[in-house]
Write a protein that holds these residues in place. Structure first.
Motif, PDB file in Angstrom:
ATOM      1  N   ARG A 285     -10.707   7.365  -4.976  1.00 17.53           N
ATOM      2  CA  ARG A 285     -10.722   7.636  -6.416  1.00 17.53           C
ATOM      3  C   ARG A 285     -10.046   6.520  -7.224  1.00 17.53           C
ATOM      4  N   VAL A 286      -9.871   5.376  -6.642  1.00 15.09           N
ATOM      5  CA  VAL A 286      -9.180   4.277  -7.320  1.00 15.09           C
ATOM      6  C   VAL A 286     -10.202   3.215  -7.696  1.00 15.09           C
ATOM      7  N   ASP A 287     -10.280   2.903  -8.965  1.00 19.77           N
ATOM      8  CA  ASP A 287     -11.187   1.872  -9.451  1.00 19.77           C
ATOM      9  C   ASP A 287     -10.479   0.543  -9.708  1.00 19.77           C
ATOM     10  N   CYS A 288      -9.172   0.601 -10.030  1.00 25.26           N
ATOM     11  CA  CYS A 288      -8.417  -0.618 -10.339  1.00 25.26           C
ATOM     12  C   CYS A 288      -8.059  -1.334  -9.034  1.00 25.26           C
ATOM     13  N   GLU A 289      -8.341  -2.612  -8.978  1.00 24.54           N
ATOM     14  CA  GLU A 289      -8.057  -3.366  -7.759  1.00 24.54           C
ATOM     15  C   GLU A 289      -6.554  -3.535  -7.527  1.00 24.54           C
ATOM     16  N   TYR A 290      -5.778  -3.601  -8.613  1.00 22.19           N
ATOM     17  CA  TYR A 290      -4.325  -3.740  -8.454  1.00 22.19           C
ATOM     18  C   TYR A 290      -3.710  -2.460  -7.895  1.00 22.19           C
ATOM     19  N   ALA A 291      -4.179  -1.322  -8.386  1.00 24.90           N
ATOM     20  CA  ALA A 291      -3.680  -0.057  -7.862  1.00 24.90           C
ATOM     21  C   ALA A 291      -4.090   0.121  -6.409  1.00 24.90           C
ATOM     22  N   ARG A 292      -5.309  -0.305  -6.064  1.00 25.43           N
ATOM     23  CA  ARG A 292      -5.756  -0.202  -4.673  1.00 25.43           C
ATOM     24  C   ARG A 292      -4.901  -1.080  -3.763  1.00 25.43           C
ATOM     25  N   ALA A 293      -4.547  -2.270  -4.238  1.00 26.84           N
ATOM     26  CA  ALA A 293      -3.696  -3.163  -3.441  1.00 26.84           C
ATOM     27  C   ALA A 293      -2.306  -2.567  -3.241  1.00 26.84           C
ATOM     28  N   ALA A 294      -1.757  -1.925  -4.262  1.00 25.51           N
ATOM     29  CA  ALA A 294      -0.432  -1.309  -4.136  1.00 25.51           C
ATOM     30  C   ALA A 294      -0.448  -0.145  -3.146  1.00 25.51           C
ATOM     31  N   LEU A 295      -1.485   0.692  -3.218  1.00 26.65           N
ATOM     32  CA  LEU A 295      -1.577   1.826  -2.299  1.00 26.65           C
ATOM     33  C   LEU A 295      -1.823   1.368  -0.863  1.00 26.65           C
ATOM     34  N   ASP A 296      -2.617   0.322  -0.693  1.00 25.06           N
ATOM     35  CA  ASP A 296      -2.839  -0.206   0.655  1.00 25.06           C
ATOM     36  C   ASP A 296      -1.552  -0.774   1.247  1.00 25.06           C
ATOM     37  N   ARG A 297      -0.788  -1.458   0.414  1.00 26.21           N
ATOM     38  CA  ARG A 297       0.494  -2.004   0.886  1.00 26.21           C
ATOM     39  C   ARG A 297       1.430  -0.877   1.322  1.00 26.21           C
ATOM     40  N   ALA A 298       1.506   0.188   0.549  1.00 25.17           N
ATOM     41  CA  ALA A 298       2.369   1.311   0.911  1.00 25.17           C
ATOM     42  C   ALA A 298       1.891   1.984   2.191  1.00 25.17           C
ATOM     43  N   ALA A 299       0.569   2.151   2.347  1.00 22.10           N
ATOM     44  CA  ALA A 299       0.042   2.800   3.547  1.00 22.10           C
ATOM     45  C   ALA A 299       0.315   1.963   4.790  1.00 22.10           C
ATOM     46  N   VAL A 300       0.171   0.635   4.686  1.00 22.31           N
ATOM     47  CA  VAL A 300       0.440  -0.239   5.834  1.00 22.31           C
ATOM     48  C   VAL A 300       1.901  -0.157   6.250  1.00 22.31           C
ATOM     49  N   LEU A 301       2.806  -0.183   5.291  1.00 30.61           N
ATOM     50  CA  LEU A 301       4.237  -0.117   5.619  1.00 30.61           C
ATOM     51  C   LEU A 301       4.599   1.206   6.275  1.00 30.61           C
ATOM     52  N   LEU A 302       4.026   2.292   5.810  1.00 28.69           N
ATOM     53  CA  LEU A 302       4.326   3.592   6.413  1.00 28.69           C
ATOM     54  C   LEU A 302       3.770   3.679   7.838  1.00 28.69           C
ATOM     55  N   ARG A 303       2.585   3.116   8.087  1.00 35.06           N
ATOM     56  CA  ARG A 303       2.047   3.109   9.448  1.00 35.06           C
ATOM     57  C   ARG A 303       2.892   2.237  10.368  1.00 35.06           C
TER      58      ARG A 303
END
Length: 470
Positions: A285-303
């Motif tokens: 549900r994310v259209d903004c590329e900056y928001a997608r990059a922030a969420l991906d960074r958080a998901a990688v760190l948690l994994r």
């Protein structure tokens, strides 16, 4: 009254001998015997009626004058021997003055203060008096029965958008200096945040994005401390939703904002102030590329924290002098080795600033000089000299820190010469070039130790020539 008495005496003159109150002297025996009553058989014979009447009048005038003088003690009126009224001048500071007369006009009392000392201007009662609660008069026309049990409290108006930013921004900036989260919680509790309560984490993270890594670590700790006492989990979640929406504007000032915001989200999830389903709720549900990059960074760190044991709580690192000395020494050595490989002076200066240890820059100078002595090459000497000159010109390294670094090298030369036999000659060469380049002054150059040269011919060796010398 004294004037009337004087006019009456002038209209009815009396002889001077009859008006005199003084006792007769030896020269006036004849006159005195003619006016004094005679004594017969121990009894006084009455004087003539006229003289008695005149004496009474005279005494009456004296009494009136005495009474007037007591009422007006400042004027000092008196009667002379010949019946004239005499006005005596009393100095203003005399206790007989009217203004300084503190006696009671009634002639009563024992000289004590009025009302037991509780009277007078500006006096609220006698010393030691304790007042009780005032009873409400029901018959008072202003009496209101509904106000008897009223409780009055101070009302703090809620903050609007403009006032909120002007009030909370200095609090967060001061927190970056002292690092006391309890003080921030107390200051925010005194404010009526109202509907702006959810904007506190948003403002703190926005300020931390433009600050240092140590300030971002303090911001993560602040959010963890405020959640529960000042903020709720819903407030924190709403703040991160707003931050994701405003990422396009934040990137204009901070290009690395998406990665930093992703680290803030991962840290908040690790601190249990954000639900784990926060990231999953944005999938697809994310259209903004900056928001997608922030969420991906958080998901990688948690994994990585789950699989490799990465510590999210030390994601930003510990700022400045909070890190142990051994860790700082390792980072300084890595910085110098990276500079010798890349030769980028600007990058080395940026990395040294990010360490945030200006009080530890003498260790950087010490390790740089040691690296020159151990390299035994002219390339390393020139690169380190260029780096120190650039850092001193930009005032990243102060004169005091530079001096302390060189003095530490001077003190350790005895031990360094064991591992590097030619350390003294290399140090002299480096110190001389540093002085010529303007890095150090003459006083610091003169402090450089020099090892005495060995003689080529020794007496104990039988005059044999020594080929190795240093």
């Amino acid at each position: 009254m004294a004037t009337d008495c004087e006019a009456w005496l002038n209209a009815n003159p009396v002889e001077a001998g009859d008006l005199s109150d003084s006792f007769p002297s030896g020269d006036e025996d004849n006159t005195f015997t003619g006016n004094v009553n005679n004594e017969i058989n121990g009894n006084w014979i009455s004087a003539p009626t006229g003289s008695i009447h005149e004496a009474r009048l005279k005494a009456k005038v004296k009494r009136r004058l005495r009474k007037n003088s007591s009422k007006d003690s400042g004027r000092g009126d008196s009667l002379s021997d010949n019946g004239d009224v005499v006005r005596s001048v009393v100095p203003p500071t005399s206790p007989k003055g009217k203004l300084l007369n503190r006696r009671s006009k009634m002639g009563k009392g024992r000289g004590l203060p009025k009302k037991g000392g509780a009277g007078g201007k500006g006096v609220w009662g006698s010393p030691g008096e304790v007042y009780g609660e005032d009873e409400v008069d029901v018959k008072d026309p202003n009496y209101d029965a509904e106000q008897e049990n009223c409780v009055y409290e101070t009302v703090v108006l809620p903050l609007d958008d403009e006032t909120f930013e002007k009030t909370v921004t200095p609090i967060v900036q001061e927190y970056f200096e002292h690092g006391d989260a309890n003080e921030v919680a107390e200051l925010l509790a005194e404010l009526n945040l109202g509907c702006m309560r959810g904007d506190v984490p948003m403002l703190a993270v926005s300020l931390a994005l433009e600050a240092k890594a140590s300030h971002r670590e303090l911001t993560s700790r602040l959010l963890s401390e405020l959640c529960g006492c000042v903020l709720t989990a819903g407030d924190v979640e709403a703040s991160f939703h707003k931050l994701l929406k405003e990422l396009p504007d934040l990137v204009l000032d901070t290009p690395g904002a998406p990665q930093m915001l992703g680290q803030f989200i991962a840290r908040a999830v690790a601190d249990n102030i954000l639900p784990k389903s926060f990231i999953d709720g944005y999938k697809g549900r994310v259209d903004c590329e900056y928001a997608r990059a922030a969420l991906d960074r958080a998901a990688v760190l948690l994994r990585m924290s789950r699989w490799t044991g990465l510590r999210i709580d030390s994601l930003w690192g510990s700022g400045g002098g909070q890190r142990p000395v051994n860790q700082l020494i390792k980072e300084v050595n890595l910085l110098l080795k990276e500079f010798l490989l890349s030769g980028d002076t600007v990058e080395a200066e940026r990395c040294l600033r990010e360490l945030e240890v200006p009080h530890f820059h003498h260790e950087f100078v010490y390790e740089a000089v040691i690296m020159v002595l151990e390299s035994k090459g002219d390339r390393t000497l020139q690169m380190i000299l260029q780096l120190l000159k650039s850092l001193c010109a930009s005032t990243v390294i102060t004169v005091d820190q530079l001096r302390r670094g060189f003095e530490r090298v001077y003190l350790d030369m005895a031990d360094l010469s064991i591992d590097v036999p030619c350390a003294y000659s290399l140090l002299e060469q480096f110190v001389e070039q540093s002085f010529n380049a303007g890095v150090i002054d003459k006083k610091l150059r003169d402090l450089c130790p020099c090892r005495g040269r060995k003689r080529f011919i020794s007496e104990g060796d039988g005059g044999r020539l020594k080929l190795s010398s240093y």
